[in-house]
Design a protein around this motif. Structure first.
Motif, PDB file in Angstrom:
ATOM      1  N   VAL A 259     -87.733 -45.908 121.022  1.00 55.94           N
ATOM      2  CA  VAL A 259     -87.134 -45.280 119.646  1.00 55.94           C
ATOM      3  C   VAL A 259     -85.890 -45.326 119.340  1.00 55.94           C
ATOM      4  O   VAL A 259     -85.343 -45.495 118.247  1.00 55.94           O
ATOM      5  CB  VAL A 259     -87.736 -43.780 119.935  1.00 55.94           C
ATOM      6  N   ALA A 260     -85.152 -44.942 120.116  1.00 55.56           N
ATOM      7  CA  ALA A 260     -83.526 -44.745 120.195  1.00 55.56           C
ATOM      8  C   ALA A 260     -82.988 -45.999 119.859  1.00 55.56           C
ATOM      9  O   ALA A 260     -82.210 -46.038 119.144  1.00 55.56           O
ATOM     10  CB  ALA A 260     -82.923 -44.014 121.486  1.00 55.56           C
ATOM     11  N   ARG A 261     -83.278 -47.046 120.656  1.00 53.70           N
ATOM     12  CA  ARG A 261     -83.088 -48.300 120.397  1.00 53.70           C
ATOM     13  C   ARG A 261     -83.149 -48.893 118.871  1.00 53.70           C
ATOM     14  O   ARG A 261     -82.311 -49.615 118.266  1.00 53.70           O
ATOM     15  CB  ARG A 261     -83.347 -49.601 121.230  1.00 53.70           C
ATOM     16  N   ALA A 262     -84.211 -48.392 118.247  1.00 54.11           N
ATOM     17  CA  ALA A 262     -84.804 -48.656 117.002  1.00 54.11           C
ATOM     18  C   ALA A 262     -84.046 -47.920 115.986  1.00 54.11           C
ATOM     19  O   ALA A 262     -83.265 -48.365 114.958  1.00 54.11           O
ATOM     20  CB  ALA A 262     -86.038 -48.562 116.865  1.00 54.11           C
ATOM     21  N   LEU A 263     -83.830 -46.604 116.147  1.00 54.36           N
ATOM     22  CA  LEU A 263     -83.432 -45.750 115.138  1.00 54.36           C
ATOM     23  C   LEU A 263     -82.097 -45.467 115.059  1.00 54.36           C
ATOM     24  O   LEU A 263     -81.438 -45.223 114.122  1.00 54.36           O
ATOM     25  CB  LEU A 263     -84.226 -44.598 115.148  1.00 54.36           C
ATOM     26  N   ALA A 264     -81.282 -45.312 116.298  1.00 52.73           N
ATOM     27  CA  ALA A 264     -80.118 -44.890 116.268  1.00 52.73           C
ATOM     28  C   ALA A 264     -79.025 -45.853 115.502  1.00 52.73           C
ATOM     29  O   ALA A 264     -78.063 -45.192 114.937  1.00 52.73           O
ATOM     30  CB  ALA A 264     -79.668 -44.766 117.801  1.00 52.73           C
ATOM     31  N   PRO A 265     -79.154 -46.887 115.512  1.00 52.43           N
ATOM     32  CA  PRO A 265     -78.217 -47.737 114.854  1.00 52.43           C
ATOM     33  C   PRO A 265     -78.295 -47.458 113.195  1.00 52.43           C
ATOM     34  O   PRO A 265     -77.221 -47.723 112.499  1.00 52.43           O
ATOM     35  CB  PRO A 265     -78.579 -49.165 115.069  1.00 52.43           C
ATOM     36  N   ILE A 266     -79.539 -47.213 112.724  1.00 51.52           N
ATOM     37  CA  ILE A 266     -79.816 -47.126 111.300  1.00 51.52           C
ATOM     38  C   ILE A 266     -79.245 -45.825 110.847  1.00 51.52           C
ATOM     39  O   ILE A 266     -78.683 -45.455 110.008  1.00 51.52           O
ATOM     40  CB  ILE A 266     -81.424 -46.842 111.190  1.00 51.52           C
ATOM     41  N   ALA A 267     -79.260 -44.655 111.878  1.00 45.83           N
ATOM     42  CA  ALA A 267     -78.591 -43.392 111.424  1.00 45.83           C
ATOM     43  C   ALA A 267     -77.083 -43.462 111.484  1.00 45.83           C
ATOM     44  O   ALA A 267     -76.268 -42.822 110.695  1.00 45.83           O
ATOM     45  CB  ALA A 267     -79.138 -42.145 112.633  1.00 45.83           C
ATOM     46  N   GLN A 268     -76.609 -44.358 112.497  1.00 48.61           N
ATOM     47  CA  GLN A 268     -74.981 -44.505 112.583  1.00 48.61           C
ATOM     48  C   GLN A 268     -74.431 -45.309 111.512  1.00 48.61           C
ATOM     49  O   GLN A 268     -73.616 -44.901 110.958  1.00 48.61           O
ATOM     50  CB  GLN A 268     -74.868 -45.184 113.962  1.00 48.61           C
ATOM     51  N   ALA A 269     -75.349 -46.353 110.899  1.00 51.63           N
ATOM     52  CA  ALA A 269     -74.931 -46.868 109.682  1.00 51.63           C
ATOM     53  C   ALA A 269     -75.014 -46.090 108.734  1.00 51.63           C
ATOM     54  O   ALA A 269     -74.080 -46.421 107.644  1.00 51.63           O
ATOM     55  CB  ALA A 269     -75.853 -48.125 109.661  1.00 51.63           C
ATOM     56  N   ASP A 270     -75.797 -45.304 108.530  1.00 49.41           N
ATOM     57  CA  ASP A 270     -76.013 -44.416 107.343  1.00 49.41           C
ATOM     58  C   ASP A 270     -74.562 -43.370 107.181  1.00 49.41           C
ATOM     59  O   ASP A 270     -74.050 -43.200 106.259  1.00 49.41           O
ATOM     60  CB  ASP A 270     -77.212 -43.595 107.248  1.00 49.41           C
TER      61      ASP A 270
END
Length: 431
Positions: A259-270
């Motif tokens: 989950v973290a590998r998939a979602l953390a970059p999305i939150a960081q980019a946002d």
């Protein structure tokens, strides 16, 4: 410290499993008794948790979260212990997750003021019940799930009854359990939130454990597909709420690394979003389902904390132990221990004998001669190898599988220190 009333102390000391028959002992005094389950001081069966292991699991996971760029609201449904919820938040958790209005009421009454209700609540009547609860705690930061316009209507009713200016709604998508199944359902749920008074879009949510199968490869593919859907739903919500801080929530469960590998970059980019896991049982770990899950995490590369690799299986430590006494050796190869389905989880595997004590002295290697074969209401059937010295009165420490469905059988659990001595009694609040 909060003392129970005399009536509650009496009830706790005379009818609660694990508590010896002592008169009028307040829960705050139990840690002063120096009880040891290995010595038979507790009224068996009893459930204990290793204070050191729990703290080590907590610190390890919070360190991993910080390194992975995610946060956690530990799921209170696992122990339903306000004291443990407070301790996790004090150690750095974002807040607390609950699964029902009743659980929210317990945690709010205990002082928690940042809750994620990770579930749909039902219809308008449920909305009124939630609103009545929230009305007593106007300063609470509260987020809840919705996967349909009907679920949104229930939350709007809760906000109205509570007279809240706004209530945050996370659009839930999913498979295998609740959650909007397609883009049309997601957009309809979002539109209902945007049209409702007192509601705001708070983000998106999902539960990856619902798509798990017995096949590890298939499970990872299914979770990856669900993460893609979650990211797509987040983009829709972000477009509709361009300036609001948003949450992307997932269960965490046995797949927190995926989950973290998939979602953390999305939150960081946002730049204005938080990935919020809801992991709860892993703070206790176990000798079954989570032991296997940690081994799978290691096969996927282990825990990466500040660039260093750690073994999940070697780092998380089982904290729960079920203690029971041998009641009978009625025939060769069989022993009956004093616990059963009312005391232990069995949905994800039977308890595992870990250690055997006689008059407080460990009987080395005796546990290796035993295995639990089945349970009935209050008896465990143990297969005993030929020549085993296991005797009536021996105390056995068992490891369990699946903390959630073990803890909910107990009104009180006992903390143990490194010497195996009871440090405190924690009442649970399952209702």
């Amino acid at each position: 410290m909060q003392f129970l009333s005399r009536w509650e102390s009496q009830r706790l000391s005379t009818t609660t499993r694990g508590i010896p028959l002592v008169d009028g002992l307040a829960t705050e005094d139990i840690g002063n008794q120096r009880w040891s389950p290995a010595h038979g001081d507790l009224a068996l069966p009893a459930l204990t948790f290793d204070e050191t292991a729990f703290a080590a699991n907590r610190d390890l996971f919070l360190r991993w979260c910080a390194s992975a760029g995610v946060t956690v609201a530990p799921h209170a449904k696992t122990p339903m212990s306000p004291e443990l919820a407070h301790s996790l938040r004090a150690a750095g958790a974002w807040g607390t997750t609950v699964a029902s209005i009743q659980q929210a009421a317990v945690l709010l009454a205990s002082g928690e003021r940042r809750l994620l209700l990770a579930n749909e609540i039902g219809g308008l009547a449920a909305g009124r019940r939630l609103g009545a609860v929230l009305s007593a705690y106007p300063q609470t930061e509260f987020h809840a799930f919705a996967d349909s316009p009907a679920a949104v209507a229930a939350l709007a009713e809760a906000a109205r009854v509570a007279d809240r200016r706004e209530l945050s709604v996370l659009v839930e998508l999913g498979a295998g359990r609740a959650g909007a199944r397609d883009r049309a359902a997601i957009e309809a749920t979002m539109a209902a939130v945007l049209a409702a008074d007192r509601l705001v879009l708070g983000g998106v949510a999902t539960y990856e454990g619902a798509v798990a199968t017995a096949d590890a490869g298939e499970t990872i593919r299914a979770i990856s597909a669900l993460m893609e859907r979650t990211i797509e739903a987040f983009a829709l919500v972000r477009t509709a709420a361009p300036h609001l801080p948003l949450i992307i929530s997932a269960g965490g469960s046995a797949y927190f690394d995926v989950v973290a590998r998939a979602l953390a970059p999305i939150a960081q980019a946002d730049g204005n979003a938080t990935v919020l896991l809801r992991s709860g049982a892993l703070f206790f770990a176990d000798h079954g389902i989570y032991a296997r899950a940690f081994a799978e995490i290691d096969r996927r590369g282990g825990l990466i904390i500040d660039g260093a690799q750690h073994s999940a299986a070697g780092s998380f430590r089982p904290a729960l132990t079920l203690w029971a006494e041998v009641l009978s050796r009625p025939e060769a190869g069989l022993a009956i221990a004093g616990f059963g389905m009312r005391d232990a989880s069995f949905d994800q595997g039977l308890p595992v004998p870990l250690r055997v004590f006689r008059d407080g002295v460990e009987q080395q290697e005796l546990a290796e001669t035993l295995s639990v074969t089945r349970l009935n209401d209050q008896h465990a059937f143990l297969s005993v190898v030929s020549g085993s010295a296991l005797a009536v009165g021996d105390v056995i420490a068992f490891g369990i599988s699946h903390p959630c469905t073990c803890l909910d059988r107990w009104r009180v659990i006992f903390g143990l220190d490194a010497a195996g001595v009871v440090t405190r009694a924690l009442p649970t609040r399952f209702g």
